[in-house]
Design an enzyme around this catalytic site. Structure first.
Site, mmCIF file in Angstrom:
data_model
loop_
_atom_site.group_PDB
_atom_site.id
_atom_site.type_symbol
_atom_site.label_atom_id
_atom_site.label_comp_id
_atom_site.label_asym_id
_atom_site.label_seq_id
_atom_site.Cartn_x
_atom_site.Cartn_y
_atom_site.Cartn_z
ATOM 1 C CB SER A 274 -0.894 -0.003 1.240
ATOM 2 O OG SER A 274 -0.075 0.037 2.396
ATOM 3 C CB CYS A 275 3.884 2.155 1.409
ATOM 4 S SG CYS A 275 2.914 1.743 2.860
ATOM 5 C CG PHE A 276 7.814 0.808 -1.620
ATOM 6 C CD1 PHE A 276 7.940 1.717 -0.572
ATOM 7 C CD2 PHE A 276 8.657 -0.287 -1.636
ATOM 8 C CE1 PHE A 276 8.871 1.522 0.436
ATOM 9 C CE2 PHE A 276 9.599 -0.490 -0.641
ATOM 10 C CZ PHE A 276 9.699 0.411 0.398
ATOM 11 C CG ASP A 279 4.026 6.589 -0.308
ATOM 12 O OD1 ASP A 279 2.825 6.909 -0.389
ATOM 13 O OD2 ASP A 279 4.546 6.162 0.733
#
Ligand code: UGA
Length: 446
Positions: A274-276, A279
């Site tokens: 859910s991040c890299f 983002d």
């Protein structure tokens, strides 16, 4: 010092780990979420997602009353506490830019509560937000709704989180650093004192800076980690064209250089979660808005898009057409020790296999219930590794769960129709495996 009371908005990985972390050290924590089902689970002491080392402490902190979770009661949570961490989600819009809708609505609720507060309160943005958000969006909303002045009447900080799913609680309790972006000195002092008290003599290096710098530190950190992964995957792709080359040994040797470091150099099928992905996209879109094209990160993203499809190419190299072939997929979650399927590399791989007419059977120790919501009945779900391998023409190892590392060449030989193994995460010893079965692996020159 009397322990300040803490409220936390949003109860995903960051919110829940922060809540349980403070509550486990005797702080009184009130969490609030819009998700009634999640709140009910938490109040029964049941963690709402798979995360190691959290369950027992969650249960304890709920039982001893240090932690409670409310539904849609931000106002009550703020009024009963001294400091609020805002950890609501910041998803992507279709164009990759950040969607700040939950930040806006939750900040409005906090502001309305502040209007009724008679004591000093610090608002801390913990969600990942693009530079400028805390100063230019959060602060004006808080001031408008509370009819009070930021700095003198209430405090404001930006405090990014660096925890990894799968070791989220451990990372919360022992982070490498604490970053405090502060609107003014009093806000920063209040948050730093809280952490000094929380971590005691083990307080990690603490960086105090502006709100925007803190916001950028989070994006820069995740983007560099994603860059390391795409970089080593690029080296892996070169290795495959060089007889005798092995990316694992290249990475080990590179990692011994202190300037490079050994972590996040595991070549594989690319990064998910859910991040890299979110983002990197958000930073590209943010920078484009500023008139600066982030070509480096565009390439990082492109490498990550094509990397999972290499598993399909390996399959085709061995089997030719995939129509009617049974392909076993080991691992569905975006990484081990989580049931999270967001941007999991298994998704593009399985979708392509289906498109090519293959029959897919998949096994994952914990992610099958979530995977079923994605693939529905387009694939088969096995109850164990061995069931997954039965009569398969080819196996692709997608997520490196511990239990898959224990498999021997014989497990594949005895159960598959034809023992062909593609190691997408480099967990098997190529010398041992390629002697006994048809074996291909990311970053291995043949
Ligand atoms: C990541 C960061 O590591 C955390 O510091 C950050 O706080 C978090 O994002 C966030 O922004 O909230 P997370 O996404 O939970 O944490 O997991 P990672 O361990 O970073 O793995 C991300 C992806 O990269 C996984 O798909 C993993 O398989 C892949 N990866 C990781 C590689 O392909 N190679 C590696 O060497 C390392």
């Amino acid at each position: 010092m009397e322990k300040p009371k803490i409220s936390i908005l949003g109860i995903g990985y960051v919110g829940l780990c922060t809540a349980v972390g403070f509550a486990s050290k005797g702080y009184n924590v009130i969490a609030s979420t819009h998700d009634a089902e999640k709140a009910a689970k938490i109040n029964k002491g049941i963690q709402p997602f798979h995360e190691p080392n959290l369950q027992k402490l969650l249960e304890e902190t709920i039982q001893n009353g240090n932690l409670t979770c409310l539904t849609n009661q931000t106002e009550k949570a703020v009024l009963k506490t001294d400091l609020t961490f805002n950890a609501v989600g910041t998803p992507s819009r279709p164009d990759g830019s950040i969607n700040l809708q939950f930040i806006e609505t939750s900040t409005r609720d906090i502001g309305q509560a502040l209007n009724q507060k008679r004591t000093y309160h610090v608002v801390v943005v913990k969600s990942t937000v693009v530079p400028g958000t805390t100063h230019d969006l959060v602060k004006p909303i808080l001031e408008k709704e509370s009819k009070k002045k930021c700095g003198s009447d209430f405090g404001l900080c930006m405090n990014p989180e660096f925890l990894r799913q799968g070791s989220a609680f451990e990372d919360t309790m022992h982070p490498d650093r604490v970053v405090i972006g502060e609107y003014d000195k009093k806000s920063g002092d209040t948050l730093e004192n809280l952490y000094k008290h929380f971590y005691g003599k083990d307080i990690p290096p603490t960086i105090r800076t502006t709100l925007s710098t803190a916001e950028l530190i989070k994006y820069a950190s995740n983007s560099l980690l994603a860059t390391k992964i795409s970089f080593i995957n690029t080296i892996a792709n070169i290795c495959e064209k060089i007889p005798g080359a092995d990316v694992k040994i290249v990475a080990t040797a590179m990692g011994l250089d202190k300037r490079i470091g050994p972590l996040f150099l595991n070549a594989g099928l690319g990064y998910g979660g859910s991040c890299f992905p979110k983002d990197v996209k958000a930073l590209i879109a943010y920078s484009k808005n500023l008139g600066y094209r982030l070509e480096l990160l565009e390439s990082v993203e492109n490498v990550n898009k094509t990397q999972p499809l290499k598993a399909i190419q390996f399959c085709k190299d061995q089997l030719g057409s995939l129509t009617g072939k049974k392909i076993a997929i080991l691992g569905l979650a975006f990484k081990p020790d989580t049931d999270d399927m967001r941007e999991a590399r298994a998704i593009p791989i399985i979708n392509q296999l289906i498109k090519e007419g293959a029959n897919v059977t998949a096994y994952d120790p914990v992610a099958i219930p979530l995977a079923k919501t994605i693939f529905k009945n387009k694939i088969q779900y096995a109850a164990s590794t061995i069931e997954c391998l039965k009569n398969a023409d080819c196996c692709i190892l997608v997520t490196e769960w511990e239990e898959f590392k224990k498999l021997t060449p014989e497990d594949f030989i005895q159960n598959m129709k034809q023992p062909i193994l593609i190691d997408g995460r480099r967990i098997y010893n190529p010398k041992e495996f390629s002697k006994k079965l048809k074996f291909a692996a990311i970053g291995l020159g043949s």
